[in-house]
Structure formats: C-alpha cells, structure tokens
Write a protein that holds these residues in place. Structure first.
Motif, PDB file in Angstrom:
ATOM      1  N   GLY A  82      37.402 -39.724  41.713  1.00 23.42           N
ATOM      2  CA  GLY A  82      36.766 -40.587  42.708  1.00 23.42           C
ATOM      3  C   GLY A  82      35.957 -39.831  43.742  1.00 23.42           C
ATOM      4  O   GLY A  82      35.145 -40.429  44.455  1.00 23.42           O
ATOM      5  N   ASP A  83      36.150 -38.499  43.858  1.00 23.52           N
ATOM      6  CA  ASP A  83      35.372 -37.731  44.843  1.00 23.52           C
ATOM      7  C   ASP A  83      33.879 -37.798  44.514  1.00 23.52           C
ATOM      8  O   ASP A  83      33.485 -37.793  43.337  1.00 23.52           O
ATOM      9  N   THR A  84      33.061 -37.806  45.563  1.00 26.75           N
ATOM     10  CA  THR A  84      31.607 -37.783  45.379  1.00 26.75           C
ATOM     11  C   THR A  84      31.143 -36.343  45.457  1.00 26.75           C
ATOM     12  O   THR A  84      31.353 -35.665  46.468  1.00 26.75           O
ATOM     13  N   VAL A  85      30.535 -35.878  44.398  1.00 25.32           N
ATOM     14  CA  VAL A  85      30.249 -34.444  44.282  1.00 25.32           C
ATOM     15  C   VAL A  85      28.831 -34.203  43.774  1.00 25.32           C
ATOM     16  O   VAL A  85      28.166 -35.114  43.291  1.00 25.32           O
ATOM     17  N   GLY A  86      28.419 -32.929  43.897  1.00 25.20           N
ATOM     18  CA  GLY A  86      27.109 -32.534  43.419  1.00 25.20           C
ATOM     19  C   GLY A  86      27.196 -31.290  42.540  1.00 25.20           C
ATOM     20  O   GLY A  86      28.141 -30.500  42.652  1.00 25.20           O
ATOM     21  N   VAL A  87      26.198 -31.162  41.683  1.00 26.03           N
ATOM     22  CA  VAL A  87      26.027 -29.959  40.866  1.00 26.03           C
ATOM     23  C   VAL A  87      24.560 -29.560  40.992  1.00 26.03           C
ATOM     24  O   VAL A  87      23.671 -30.408  40.869  1.00 26.03           O
ATOM     25  N   GLY A  88      24.332 -28.290  41.270  1.00 24.28           N
ATOM     26  CA  GLY A  88      22.967 -27.815  41.455  1.00 24.28           C
ATOM     27  C   GLY A  88      22.438 -27.085  40.237  1.00 24.28           C
ATOM     28  O   GLY A  88      22.640 -27.524  39.094  1.00 24.28           O
ATOM     29  N   CYS A  89      21.797 -25.950  40.479  1.00 24.21           N
ATOM     30  CA  CYS A  89      21.005 -25.301  39.431  1.00 24.21           C
ATOM     31  C   CYS A  89      21.803 -24.436  38.470  1.00 24.21           C
ATOM     32  O   CYS A  89      21.268 -23.983  37.468  1.00 24.21           O
ATOM     33  N   PHE A  90      23.051 -24.143  38.787  1.00 21.32           N
ATOM     34  CA  PHE A  90      23.850 -23.354  37.830  1.00 21.32           C
ATOM     35  C   PHE A  90      25.275 -23.883  37.783  1.00 21.32           C
ATOM     36  O   PHE A  90      25.751 -24.501  38.743  1.00 21.32           O
ATOM     37  N   VAL A  91      25.936 -23.650  36.645  1.00 18.88           N
ATOM     38  CA  VAL A  91      27.277 -24.205  36.424  1.00 18.88           C
ATOM     39  C   VAL A  91      28.329 -23.122  36.205  1.00 18.88           C
ATOM     40  O   VAL A  91      29.504 -23.427  36.012  1.00 18.88           O
ATOM     41  N   ASP A  92      27.898 -21.865  36.231  1.00 16.34           N
ATOM     42  CA  ASP A  92      28.875 -20.771  36.094  1.00 16.34           C
ATOM     43  C   ASP A  92      28.142 -19.454  36.335  1.00 16.34           C
ATOM     44  O   ASP A  92      26.901 -19.414  36.393  1.00 16.34           O
ATOM     45  N   SER A  93      28.924 -18.388  36.498  1.00 15.70           N
ATOM     46  CA  SER A  93      28.365 -17.036  36.627  1.00 15.70           C
ATOM     47  C   SER A  93      29.518 -16.094  36.313  1.00 15.70           C
ATOM     48  O   SER A  93      30.639 -16.546  36.073  1.00 15.70           O
ATOM     49  N   CYS A  94      29.252 -14.778  36.335  1.00 14.35           N
ATOM     50  CA  CYS A  94      30.304 -13.861  35.849  1.00 14.35           C
ATOM     51  C   CYS A  94      31.493 -13.764  36.785  1.00 14.35           C
ATOM     52  O   CYS A  94      32.582 -13.425  36.376  1.00 14.35           O
ATOM     53  N   ARG A  95      31.300 -14.051  38.061  1.00 17.91           N
ATOM     54  CA  ARG A  95      32.360 -14.067  39.084  1.00 17.91           C
ATOM     55  C   ARG A  95      32.879 -12.681  39.454  1.00 17.91           C
ATOM     56  O   ARG A  95      33.836 -12.548  40.197  1.00 17.91           O
ATOM     57  N   GLN A  96      32.293 -11.614  38.879  1.00 13.52           N
ATOM     58  CA  GLN A  96      32.814 -10.277  39.112  1.00 13.52           C
ATOM     59  C   GLN A  96      31.804  -9.321  39.707  1.00 13.52           C
ATOM     60  O   GLN A  96      32.178  -8.339  40.325  1.00 13.52           O
ATOM     61  N   CYS A  97      30.536  -9.548  39.483  1.00 14.97           N
ATOM     62  CA  CYS A  97      29.528  -8.583  39.940  1.00 14.97           C
ATOM     63  C   CYS A  97      29.403  -8.652  41.466  1.00 14.97           C
ATOM     64  O   CYS A  97      29.967  -9.533  42.112  1.00 14.97           O
ATOM     65  N   GLU A  98      28.651  -7.717  42.002  1.00 11.59           N
ATOM     66  CA  GLU A  98      28.494  -7.650  43.462  1.00 11.59           C
ATOM     67  C   GLU A  98      27.916  -8.958  44.024  1.00 11.59           C
ATOM     68  O   GLU A  98      28.355  -9.439  45.064  1.00 11.59           O
ATOM     69  N   ALA A  99      26.907  -9.503  43.332  1.00 13.37           N
ATOM     70  CA  ALA A  99      26.272 -10.733  43.818  1.00 13.37           C
ATOM     71  C   ALA A  99      27.279 -11.887  43.811  1.00 13.37           C
ATOM     72  O   ALA A  99      27.404 -12.620  44.805  1.00 13.37           O
ATOM     73  N   CYS A 100      28.004 -12.045  42.728  1.00 17.72           N
ATOM     74  CA  CYS A 100      28.995 -13.136  42.649  1.00 17.72           C
ATOM     75  C   CYS A 100      30.052 -12.962  43.728  1.00 17.72           C
ATOM     76  O   CYS A 100      30.436 -13.928  44.396  1.00 17.72           O
ATOM     77  N   ARG A 101      30.505 -11.702  43.921  1.00 20.71           N
ATOM     78  CA  ARG A 101      31.552 -11.477  44.935  1.00 20.71           C
ATOM     79  C   ARG A 101      31.025 -11.744  46.338  1.00 20.71           C
ATOM     80  O   ARG A 101      31.783 -12.106  47.228  1.00 20.71           O
TER      81      ARG A 101
END
Ligand code: NAP
Ligand code: ZN
Ligand code: ZN
Length: 350
Positions: A82-101
């Motif tokens: 029921g929550d109202t949510v949004g999704v933008g231009c990306f749906v995942d990433s590596c989650r480990q690199c400097e940029a993700c961190r």
C-alpha cells in the motif's frame, strides 16, 4: 514469473506497440509495485530510437515511475503493501565500489542496472521500464513519495527532478545565485522551479520565443530568446551557473561566454557531440562539467525538498496508446512540459 502488459519498441525504427513481459516474483528483498504513472523523458526517445548507440531491443522504456507496493518479499524492512513509492533511472548497482558506498550509485564503477535498456547485476537479465503495469525492484532502490504530492505530477521528479536538483546543490546554488536554465522542457521547467526554491535569480534561455510568458509564469525572473544573436553579447558574463538541458546539438562556446569569472556550466542534456573551444574556458577561468541523475539518498532528499517547497512538474497525462504521438511532440518541443502515462490505460490489456 508474472506476465505483465507493457509497450515496447522492437527496433530503432519501430513505433511503440503492445508487448507482454515477464516480471520476477518478489524475492526476499524485493517489492512488487503496481505502476500508476510513468513520465516520458527525452532519454526514452534517444534510447528507443538508438540515438546514443548500443540500445537493447525489444525495449520497454520508462524511468519516472510512481506506484503502490502490491507485494513484499519476506525480508523486506522498508516497505509495506500500500505504500506510495517511486523508481527512478536505475534498479540496482554493485553496492561495493567507492561510488556505491558514497551513495552515488549512478556512478557505480561496475555499472548500475538501468531501469530499462540495461541488465540486472547478473549481466544477462534484461531490464524493462515503466511503460508497463508493474515492476519488481530491490527494496533499496525504491524511494518514498511524500504525502501531499499529486502522483502524476511527482512522477517526472524521478528523473527530471533529480537530474536538475543534484547539480544545483552540488555547484552551490543558494539565495542570490544567478542561474540560467537552457531549454524549457521536461528537465528545464523543473530546474527553474528548483532553482527558485533554492533562492536563486533564474533566467530561461530558450530557442522557442513563444515560451516567454510561460517561463515567467513558472517563476523565472527573466527570459532570453537565444535565436537572437544579439542575446549572446547583451548577456555576456552574467551568470554564476548555467544548467544546460538541451537535447539537440548546439554551440556550447556561445553559452560559456554568458558565465561570470569562475562560473560553471553543467551539461545534463545529452545531444550528439559538438565542438568546444578552449578560449571561453580560459579567459574567465570558467568550468564546464556534466552531471548524471543522482543517487538513491539524494533522490529521496529531492522528493522531500519538493514536498516542502511545493515543487511538482507541469504535466499532460496521456493514455498509453498516445505514446507515439507524444514522442513526436516532445521532439518538436511542443509539450508543456512533461507527458505522463496513466497506466490504468494499460491494465487488463495482456
Ligand atoms: P525535452 O523535454 O525535450 O526538453 C529539451 C529542451 O531542449 C526543449 O524543450 C527545448 O527547449 C530545447 N531544444 C530542443 N531542441 C532544440 C534545438 N534544436 N536547439 C536548441 N534547443 C533545443 O527533454 P528533457 O526530457 O528535458 O531532456 C533533455 C535532455 O537531457 C535530453 O538530451 C535527455 O536525454 C537528457 N537527460 C539527461 C539526464 C542526465 O542524467 N544527465 C537525465 C535525463 C535526461 P526550448 O524550446 O526552451 O529551447
Ligand atoms: Zn530521464
Ligand atoms: Zn558500484
């Protein structure tokens, strides 16, 4: 798998047409979102028509997604049905690199998973965007739409909003900054509203002289028609920051000359390459830079900022069967200022 109605392009020359895709059943950390609205970004057109090269077909565009959580995986913490949510231009990433961190997943060194025209992090499962009735996304790549924002007018914030908010903040726009926004389209009109909300004095530079009164109504303090060659001498050295949202090739050098000493021009529009001279940069120590959307944390911050300041897009809501016409009107700079698809028009059309 969940059979899901969508609209897709089969090749760069093909129109958008009904198509059925499979969405994955929500895994432990996924949410399944029923899509209510999806904005139509000029990047959808660039990619559907393969103007940047490397497009993956069939393609279901759409990365300005607003919807309701319909189902959650068993370990999901952040969201409830029921929550109202949004999704933008990306749906995942590596989650480990400097940029993700650093929370700047859009610059993921291993490559973010674009919402469409890309692959999941496994490198082989194609992603499909918001011109469809539902999408399954990891809970960490979903944002909350604050209460009070009209949903169809909030959808464009997921790309147009963040793409203009991020550079305005990063390059220090604040009360009294002299900002120019080049191009009064989907990105540009939200950029004007955001820059005003940050306290800047805002000028629109437009190749459409007919947009003058609309620009002023949106809150711009001034309007300059760039078709007049005199404009570039009359306004030389005027701005601290120029946000260039233009989708077609144009002369960057002429715009650089409108910056003050140490001024910054940020490119967010992505047209074909255009020549650049060193002189306009050198003579006033000006900077030319670019900016790509924004990270998940900043996306949420931007939505909350918009809710606090009453910033939403001006939209024309369309049923999905008007999408090909809409693309042509965007290319002709005819939309005021963003088409948004009402996905109710696609429900039940498997
Ligand atoms: P849009 O709604 O089509 O707006 C682009 C504006 O550019 C038009 O309204 C028009 O404004 C101006 N323009 C168009 N043709 C022109 C021409 N021949 N000469 C001069 N100006 C022209 O597009 P949008 O959705 O805002 O996207 C703008 C660009 O940003 C696209 O290239 C898109 O791919 C890119 N983009 C980049 C990012 C990023 O992360 N960097 C994110 C989203 C989109 P006037 O009529 O006022 O001149
Ligand atoms: Zn976009
Ligand atoms: Zn990364």
């Amino acid at each position: 798998m969940l059979k899901t109605p969508a609209y897709a392009v089969a090749s760069a020359k093909a129109p958008l047409a009904p198509y059925t895709i499979e969405r994955r059943e929500p895994g432990p950390h996924d949410v399944l979102i029923e899509i209510l609205y999806c904005g139509v970004c000029h990047s959808d057109i660039h990619q559907a028509r393969d103007e940047w090269g490397g497009s993956i077909f069939p393609m279901v565009p759409g990365h300005e997604i607003v919807g309701r959580v319909a189902q959650i995986g068993r370990e999901v913490q952040k969201w409830q049905v029921g929550d109202t949510v949004g999704v933008g231009c990306f749906v995942d990433s590596c989650r480990q690199c400097e940029a993700c961190r650093a929370g700047e997943e859009q610059y993921c060194e291993r490559g973010m998973s674009l919402t469409y025209n890309g692959y999941e992090q496994d490198g082989k499962t194609p992603t499909y965007g918001g011109y469809s009735t539902r999408i399954t996304v990891d809970e960490n790549y979903v944002v909350r739409i604050p209460p009070g924002l009209p949903l169809e007018r909030a959808a464009p914030l997921l790309c147009a909003g963040i793409t203009t908010y991020s550079p305005l903040r990063r390059f220090g726009v604040t009360a009294g900054s002299r900002v120019a926004v080049v191009g009064l389209g989907g990105l540009g009109h939200v950029g004007v509203k955001l820059a005003k909300a940050l306290g800047a004095t805002v000028t629109v530079l437009s190749h459409s002289p007919g947009k003058r009164s609309a620009a002023l109504e949106l809150g711009a303090d001034d309007f300059v028609a760039t078709g007049d060659p005199e404009a570039f001498t009359a306004h030389a050295g005027r701005f601290d920051l120029i946000l260039d949202t233009v989708s077609a090739q144009h002369d960057y050098n002429a715009y650089l000359n409108l910056l003050r000493r140490d001024g910054t021009m940020v490119l967010v529009g992505m047209p074909e390459p255009a020549p650049l001279s060193a002189a306009p940069l050198i003579v006033r120590r000006r900077r030319l830079t670019g900016s790509l959307i924004g990270g998940i944390r900043e996306l949420q911050e931007m939505l909350d900022f918009c809710a606090d300041h009453g910033v939403v897009a001006d939209v024309e809501v369309i049923p999905i069967d008007k999408i090909n016409e809409a693309y042509d009107r965007v290319v002709r700079s005819e939309v005021r200022y963003r088409f948004v698809i009402d996905l109710a028009s696609l429900s039940g059309a498997v």
